[in-house]
Design an enzyme around this catalytic site. Sequence first.
Site, PDB file in Angstrom:
ATOM      1  CG  PHE A  14       0.398  10.324  -4.957  1.00 48.17           C
ATOM      2  CD1 PHE A  14       1.126  11.344  -4.047  1.00 48.17           C
ATOM      3  CD2 PHE A  14       0.028   9.493  -3.522  1.00 48.17           C
ATOM      4  CE1 PHE A  14       2.006  11.609  -3.494  1.00 48.17           C
ATOM      5  CE2 PHE A  14       0.698   9.807  -2.000  1.00 48.17           C
ATOM      6  CZ  PHE A  14       1.035  10.782  -2.414  1.00 48.17           C
TER       7      PHE A  14
ATOM      8  CE  LYS B   9      -3.684   6.673   0.575  1.00 51.37           C
ATOM      9  NZ  LYS B   9      -3.086   7.854   1.996  1.00 51.37           N
TER      10      LYS B   9
ATOM     11  CG  ASP C  72       0.397   1.598  -4.797  1.00 49.18           C
ATOM     12  OD1 ASP C  72      -0.178   1.420  -4.100  1.00 49.18           O
ATOM     13  OD2 ASP C  72       1.569   3.245  -4.518  1.00 49.18           O
TER      14      ASP C  72
END
Length: 400
Positions: free
Chosen positions: A141, A255, A226
């Site tokens: 994801f 984030k 990531d």
Amino acid sequence: MSTTADAIRSAEAHSAHNYHPLPVVVASADGAWMTDVEGRRYLDMLAGYSALNFGHGNRRLLDAARAQLERVTLTSRAFFHDRFADFCTELASLCGKEMVLPMNTGAEAVETAVKTARKWGYEVKGVPDGHAKIVVAADNFHGRTTTIVSFSTDHEARDHFGPYTPGFEIVPYGDLTALAHAVTENTVAVLLEPIQGEAGVLVPPAGYLSGVRELTRERNVLFMADEIQSGLGRTGRTFACEHEGVVPDVYVLGKALGGGVVPVSAVVADRDVLGVFRPGEHGSTFGGNPLACAVGLEVIAMLKTGEYQQRATELGDHLHRELGLLVGGGAVTAVRGRGLWAGVDIDPSRGTGREISEKLMERGVLVKDTHGSTIRIAPPLVISKEDLDWGLEQLRSVLA
């Protein structure tokens, strides 16, 4: 809105569907707790998918934002501003790299990493133009833009959004042999999550990340990590790659970099990688804006103390000990994770992940399901041990 039902009804009347939120409407929050429009309090055990590592309303971050709000919030990248150099310098230092390319959202950062790898491949490695390949992992994801869903194996995110962007090779996560076979002379990068979050907090086999690092170095391929969910303290280290002593060529961050205050993301690498960009070849009006840099600088300063990594380690060890006791009791089939991050597989006879999440919500605990039978637990790193234990007690009661 006076009631939860009113607020949800109004939202659904005028907003397109994307997420499937739990039926709670948050009005305020502080630390690890949120309060809804009717005054009910909930323990946040999701932390905005790790965007809120430092908790809701963190005073240091709010003070940094307030101070910057009074000065300047946006210049666009048409001009420099006085927080930009410090942010790039400090973030590069935190990562042990030389250059930073700031963006806004995690998906933007991944798209930027893809462009970086391709351009590096053509201009540095010498791959024929238009032939670059990037190897990714199944069940990944990385976001939901059209390019990113082109290499997703999640049918909900991918189906009916084609035609898809070519140039990606998908291999099983954790399988070094498959990865080695997929890398060819035209491969420019391997893009991986050090821990797969959306897939259910999947931790790869020991030695996998170090094996990827060795393979990519041998084959002259970029290793792009990531760390949007796994990074910035969540797993007990600044970066999840550190658990295997691995330093990738490229960090993809987001984030928690914005502290839950503003969206901030970045691609961080050395000059021989990010130096391939020339003016006009990439950009973002809001990327690296003064407000984002001010908040990001405070996040970096907080991480440099090591306090939050230590909290994630100590409370994470406690979390996993307690969750481990649930395995084999008929309700929980497996627990995975690292630090203050766990995926808990629920026996289907006890309900779906969504049903368990809803029952926890009724008891004042907020988590979120994924892949049918799994719930994710990722509280803010500022949560107290007492609150964490209370949340775990609610989970035990729901599963009893």
